[in-house]
Scaffold this active site. Structure first.
Site, PDB file in Angstrom:
ATOM      1  N   ILE A  45     -26.613  98.806  -4.204  1.00 47.88           N
ATOM      2  CA  ILE A  45     -26.616 100.036  -3.416  1.00 47.88           C
ATOM      3  C   ILE A  45     -26.178  99.614  -2.020  1.00 47.88           C
ATOM      4  CG2 ILE A  45     -29.108  99.810  -2.938  1.00 47.88           C
ATOM      5  CD1 ILE A  45     -29.213 102.866  -2.709  1.00 47.88           C
ATOM      6  N   SER A  46     -25.138 100.280  -1.500  1.00 39.97           N
ATOM      7  CA  SER A  46     -24.512  99.823  -0.262  1.00 39.97           C
ATOM      8  C   SER A  46     -25.460  99.883   0.930  1.00 39.97           C
ATOM      9  CB  SER A  46     -23.269 100.664   0.042  1.00 39.97           C
ATOM     10  OG  SER A  46     -22.256 100.413  -0.887  1.00 39.97           O
ATOM     11  N   GLN A  47     -25.181  99.016   1.890  1.00 38.10           N
ATOM     12  CA  GLN A  47     -25.885  99.029   3.171  1.00 38.10           C
ATOM     13  C   GLN A  47     -25.694 100.405   3.818  1.00 38.10           C
ATOM     14  OE1 GLN A  47     -24.278  96.074   5.770  1.00 38.10           O
ATOM     15  NE2 GLN A  47     -25.541  96.643   7.517  1.00 38.10           N
TER      16      GLN A  47
END
Length: 215
Positions: free
Chosen positions: A63-65
């Site tokens: 899950i992206s920053q």
């Protein structure tokens, strides 16, 4: 799934972090302040949900920053009703942000396990983008053209198919480089056979998989 006062407070702190890092679009900040990112985490890991960092979600993906999500979304400059293609559905967090920005969203995922999980999960939260399973590096030609395209994985080059699937005046936001670091690009299609490239700073994404990605 509980969204408590404490969770909301953690989101407010995250928004402040993003503002300090240079995110200025108030719509994006409000959306990130609203979406319960901890819903994507196991209970034991909820403390990590509102840290500004990526986190593994299985199948070799993350899950992206939050800063990365905000930065890419800001570069897209989405107007409500625009037709947007997302390459790399992943957890669905970025998709939720795009839907809340008003995008008519088409999102494609290469990993079957993530596609099935996210296609089932997002509607439970009230989000109904158009989900597809397949090779996102080829785009989604049968639904083209798109006003905006976002790629949420690191590509070795800019796939020609994605440029071809843009409307004139539309833009593609994509990280390009090697498998360790990439530069964020915004590619604007100024005419049928003309593009304008803008280069932004370095990021680190999981590799874009597929025939025009990292095979």
């Amino acid at each position: 799934m509980e969204d408590s006062y404490r969770h909301k407070g953690m989101r407010r702190q995250l928004v402040k972090v993003l503002q300090k890092k240079g995110i200025t679009d108030q719509r994006i900040l409000e959306i990130i302040g609203k979406i319960p990112r901890h819903f994507f985490f196991e209970n034991a890991l909820v403390e990590h949900a509102y840290e500004d960092k990526a986190f593994p979600i299985g199948a070799g993906q993350t899950i992206s920053q939050p800063y990365t999500v905000a930065f890419q979304t800001e570069l897209l400059q989405i107007k409500p009703g625009e037709k947007v293609l997302e390459i790399g559905t992943g957890s669905g967090y970025q998709a939720m942000v795009l839907v809340d920005m008003g995008a008519d969203l088409y999102t494609i995922e290469y990993q079957k396990v993530l596609y099935e999980r996210t296609k089932s999960f997002l509607p439970k939260l009230g989000y109904q983008p158009n989900f597809f399973f397949g090779d996102g590096s080829k785009g989604l030609s049968r639904f083209a053209p798109f006003d905006k395209i976002i790629v949420t994985a690191g590509a070795p080059t800019v796939p020609d198919a994605l440029i071809d699937q843009l409307n004139i005046g539309g833009c593609l936001v994509i990280p390009v480089g090697n498998q360790k670091t990439q530069q964020m690009l915004r590619v604007t299609k100024t005419d049928k056979d003309k593009i304008r490239n803008e280069v932004f700073h370095d990021f680190k994404f999981v590799p874009l998989l597929g025939s025009d990605g990292w095979k």
